[in-house]
Design a protein around this motif. Structure first.
Motif, PDB file in Angstrom:
ATOM      1  N   ILE A 172       0.846  -1.204   0.000  1.00 42.46           N
ATOM      2  CA  ILE A 172       0.000   0.000   0.000  1.00 42.46           C
ATOM      3  C   ILE A 172       0.879   1.251   0.000  1.00 42.46           C
ATOM      4  CG2 ILE A 172      -2.010  -1.074   1.068  1.00 42.46           C
ATOM      5  CD1 ILE A 172      -1.101   0.137   3.756  1.00 42.46           C
ATOM      6  N   ALA A 217      -3.544  -1.860  -4.940  1.00 40.14           N
ATOM      7  CA  ALA A 217      -2.741  -1.831  -3.708  1.00 40.14           C
ATOM      8  C   ALA A 217      -3.518  -2.496  -2.592  1.00 40.14           C
ATOM      9  CB  ALA A 217      -2.431  -0.380  -3.316  1.00 40.14           C
ATOM     10  N   THR A 267      -5.083  -5.546  -0.147  1.00 46.82           N
ATOM     11  CA  THR A 267      -5.684  -6.875  -0.262  1.00 46.82           C
ATOM     12  C   THR A 267      -6.892  -6.825  -1.190  1.00 46.82           C
ATOM     13  OG1 THR A 267      -4.948  -7.406   1.974  1.00 46.82           O
ATOM     14  CG2 THR A 267      -6.721  -8.755   1.071  1.00 46.82           C
ATOM     15  N   ASP A 316     -12.212  -3.301  -2.855  1.00 47.49           N
ATOM     16  CA  ASP A 316     -11.572  -3.481  -4.156  1.00 47.49           C
ATOM     17  C   ASP A 316     -12.300  -4.600  -4.889  1.00 47.49           C
ATOM     18  OD1 ASP A 316      -9.580  -1.606  -4.382  1.00 47.49           O
ATOM     19  OD2 ASP A 316      -8.027  -2.838  -3.463  1.00 47.49           O
ATOM     20  N   PRO A 370      -0.214  -6.652   2.929  1.00 45.55           N
ATOM     21  CA  PRO A 370      -0.694  -5.314   3.255  1.00 45.55           C
ATOM     22  C   PRO A 370      -2.200  -5.148   3.108  1.00 45.55           C
ATOM     23  CG  PRO A 370       1.255  -5.203   1.879  1.00 45.55           C
ATOM     24  CD  PRO A 370       0.873  -6.647   1.935  1.00 45.55           C
ATOM     25  N   CYS A 371      -2.757  -4.392   4.040  1.00 44.21           N
ATOM     26  CA  CYS A 371      -4.182  -4.079   4.026  1.00 44.21           C
ATOM     27  C   CYS A 371      -4.341  -2.791   4.832  1.00 44.21           C
ATOM     28  CB  CYS A 371      -4.962  -5.236   4.652  1.00 44.21           C
ATOM     29  SG  CYS A 371      -6.734  -4.943   4.686  1.00 44.21           S
ATOM     30  N   PRO A 392      -6.911  -0.963   5.973  1.00 47.43           N
ATOM     31  CA  PRO A 392      -7.781  -0.913   7.154  1.00 47.43           C
ATOM     32  C   PRO A 392      -7.182  -1.626   8.361  1.00 47.43           C
ATOM     33  CG  PRO A 392      -8.997  -1.737   5.229  1.00 47.43           C
ATOM     34  CD  PRO A 392      -7.596  -1.520   4.791  1.00 47.43           C
ATOM     35  N   GLU A 427      -1.230   7.957   4.885  1.00 49.29           N
ATOM     36  CA  GLU A 427      -0.020   7.550   4.160  1.00 49.29           C
ATOM     37  C   GLU A 427       0.752   6.429   4.881  1.00 49.29           C
ATOM     38  OE1 GLU A 427      -0.761   8.721   1.247  1.00 49.29           O
ATOM     39  OE2 GLU A 427       1.108   9.749   0.822  1.00 49.29           O
ATOM     40  N   LYS A 465       4.289   4.709   4.119  1.00 41.12           N
ATOM     41  CA  LYS A 465       5.019   5.589   3.188  1.00 41.12           C
ATOM     42  C   LYS A 465       5.919   6.546   3.965  1.00 41.12           C
ATOM     43  CE  LYS A 465       0.998   5.536   0.142  1.00 41.12           C
ATOM     44  NZ  LYS A 465       0.044   6.324  -0.618  1.00 41.12           N
ATOM     45  N   GLU A 488      -3.499   9.321   1.321  1.00 37.50           N
ATOM     46  CA  GLU A 488      -4.587   8.369   1.588  1.00 37.50           C
ATOM     47  C   GLU A 488      -4.828   8.259   3.083  1.00 37.50           C
ATOM     48  OE1 GLU A 488      -4.926   5.289  -1.659  1.00 37.50           O
ATOM     49  OE2 GLU A 488      -2.822   5.182  -1.108  1.00 37.50           O
ATOM     50  N   VAL A 489      -6.101   8.166   3.448  1.00 42.71           N
ATOM     51  CA  VAL A 489      -6.421   8.137   4.883  1.00 42.71           C
ATOM     52  C   VAL A 489      -7.407   7.031   5.247  1.00 42.71           C
ATOM     53  CG1 VAL A 489      -6.008  10.550   5.528  1.00 42.71           C
ATOM     54  CG2 VAL A 489      -8.189   9.907   4.507  1.00 42.71           C
TER      55      VAL A 489
HETATM   56  N1  SAM Z   1      -7.897  -3.198  -0.664  1.00 40.40           N
HETATM   57  C1  SAM Z   1      -7.145  -2.085  -0.152  1.00 40.40           C
HETATM   58  C2  SAM Z   1      -6.374  -2.519   1.079  1.00 40.40           C
HETATM   59  O1  SAM Z   1      -6.449  -3.698   1.451  1.00 40.40           O
HETATM   60  O2  SAM Z   1      -5.651  -1.700   1.662  1.00 40.40           O
HETATM   61  C3  SAM Z   1      -8.035  -0.882   0.082  1.00 40.40           C
HETATM   62  C4  SAM Z   1      -8.540  -0.332  -1.212  1.00 40.40           C
HETATM   63  S1  SAM Z   1      -9.488   1.120  -1.072  1.00 40.40           S
HETATM   64  C5  SAM Z   1     -10.022   1.314  -2.731  1.00 40.40           C
HETATM   65  C6  SAM Z   1      -8.286   2.396  -0.982  1.00 40.40           C
HETATM   66  C7  SAM Z   1      -8.411   3.170   0.324  1.00 40.40           C
HETATM   67  O3  SAM Z   1      -7.629   2.548   1.319  1.00 40.40           O
HETATM   68  C8  SAM Z   1      -7.883   4.587   0.253  1.00 40.40           C
HETATM   69  O4  SAM Z   1      -8.851   5.493  -0.239  1.00 40.40           O
HETATM   70  C9  SAM Z   1      -7.559   4.876   1.688  1.00 40.40           C
HETATM   71  O5  SAM Z   1      -8.723   5.148   2.423  1.00 40.40           O
HETATM   72  C10 SAM Z   1      -7.017   3.517   2.128  1.00 40.40           C
HETATM   73  N2  SAM Z   1      -5.556   3.441   1.946  1.00 40.40           N
HETATM   74  C11 SAM Z   1      -4.894   2.800   0.980  1.00 40.40           C
HETATM   75  N3  SAM Z   1      -3.570   2.918   1.167  1.00 40.40           N
HETATM   76  C12 SAM Z   1      -3.397   3.655   2.279  1.00 40.40           C
HETATM   77  C13 SAM Z   1      -2.265   4.118   2.993  1.00 40.40           C
HETATM   78  N4  SAM Z   1      -1.039   3.840   2.577  1.00 40.40           N
HETATM   79  N5  SAM Z   1      -2.467   4.836   4.119  1.00 40.40           N
HETATM   80  C14 SAM Z   1      -3.709   5.124   4.539  1.00 40.40           C
HETATM   81  N6  SAM Z   1      -4.815   4.707   3.896  1.00 40.40           N
HETATM   82  C15 SAM Z   1      -4.661   3.976   2.791  1.00 40.40           C
END
Ligand code: SAM
Length: 311
Positions: free
Chosen positions: A34, A109, A111, A116, A138-139, A141, A212, A215, A240-241
């Motif tokens: 992620i 990015a 899971t 997704d 990585p996930c 949430p 983030e 990152k 991303e949050v």
């Molecule tokens: N399936 C993905 C997962 O397992 O992480 C989540 C997909 S969802 C479409 C994308 C959302 O996850 C973003 O809008 C944000 O809320 C969160 N996200 C993804 N990467 C992130 C990160 N590095 N830091 C914080 N939130 C992140």
């Protein structure tokens, strides 16, 4: 070589690979980073290197990931799968599995299937009797939950709330009565509004805003909803949050409710111990407190010779 087979009837059996389709096709659900390439597991690398086909959201992003890891990324190996074409792709992937191919499923990015695409494909593969394995990693949430500092024993994943309207209000009201820690995804531009709406629906609970994650500019803001709404209202965020909010405290049962419940159970023929256990389960009070009330009621009724109480 055997693989596990999940069946529609809910049984799980060890079966030879050829028992269902005649060939050992399988679907591998692979988590990808992620934000930090170092989070791609060795097993994920192996599966992505050896899979016959990789189903992915944006082929450019997956190609970039494969290239960064020096893995083969020819267009023939990549099959785009997103919200709009998942139904069509299912038939194609089942064909590949029937032909004995190994298919990997990734998203842009994190899971796959967690906010997704991919859940319908997994369900179809399970229904058809093919092996489905997770290659975990990585996930966002789960990463947010574990750094939030909030209770992790019980939690719920809310995904993205509807952007507006009655369905958003209904989901906010549902969250307000939720006792588990809630994990919510949000776009950065809408974060302040989400925090204000959460505070309006839930009151001033503890919250962690996780930005983030993994990152370079990873940041976790911890505090209360009212302060968070003000803080992020004045200072818009980028990146991303994930928002993690404390659940509602379990309601404290009144003495009247406790007495009434115990009385009803004793009147129904329960022993004090049984009455205490039933009351504790119904009202969420401690068994000790309920048992003390049961003994007090029996004493008032002039009975004696009661067993010793729960520890
Ligand atoms: N399936 C993905 C997962 O397992 O992480 C989540 C997909 S969802 C479409 C994308 C959302 O996850 C973003 O809008 C944000 O809320 C969160 N996200 C993804 N990467 C992130 C990160 N590095 N830091 C914080 N939130 C992140």
């Amino acid at each position: 070589m055997f693989r596990a087979l999940g069946t529609a009837a809910g049984r799980c059996a060890r079966v030879p690979p050829n028992a269902v389709s005649g060939l050992p096709g399988s679907l591998q659900v692979v988590a990808t980073p992620i934000g930090n390439l170092g989070d791609l597991s060795r097993r994920a690398l192996d599966v992505l290197a050896s899979a016959d086909v990789i189903c992915c959201e944006d082929t450019r992003r997956t190609r970039a990931l494969l290239a960064a890891e020096s893995l083969p990324s020819s267009p023939r190996r990549l099959l785009s799968l997103h919200g709009h074409n998942e139904a069509t792709r299912i038939g194609q992937v089942l064909e590949l599995l029937r032909a004995g191919r190994t298919v990997a499923l990734v998203s842009d990015a994190g899971t796959p299937t967690i906010s997704d695409p991919g859940a319908r494909l997994v369900a179809a593969a399970v229904d058809a009797g093919y092996g489905v394995s997770a290659v975990p990693g990585p996930c966002a949430p789960v990463s947010a939950l574990v750094v939030s500092g909030l209770p992790t024993e019980r939690f719920c994943f809310e995904g993205f709330l509807p952007r507006k309207g009655p369905e958003r209000r209904r989901r906010l009201a549902e969250l307000a009565s939720e006792e588990r820690t809630a994990v919510i995804l949000e776009a950065p531009g809408r974060l302040a509004m989400l925090l204000a709406d959460l505070q309006g629906a839930m009151g001033d609970r503890r919250v962690a805003v996780c930005r983030e994650l993994t990152k370079v500019h990873e940041e976790v803001w911890r505090g209360r909803l009212a302060d968070a709404a003000t803080h992020f209202g004045q200072q818009p965020v980028r990146g991303e949050v994930v928002v993690v909010v404390e659940g509602r405290s379990a309601p404290v049962a009144s003495q009247e409710a406790l007495s009434a419940s115990v009385r009803a159970h004793l009147a129904g023929g329960d022993s004090p111990r049984q009455a205490a256990e039933a009351t504790a389960a119904e009202l969420g009070v401690s068994r000790r407190r309920a048992y003390a009330e049961a003994l007090a009621q029996r004493d008032r009724d002039g009975r004696s010779g009661l067993p010793s109480g729960p520890r």
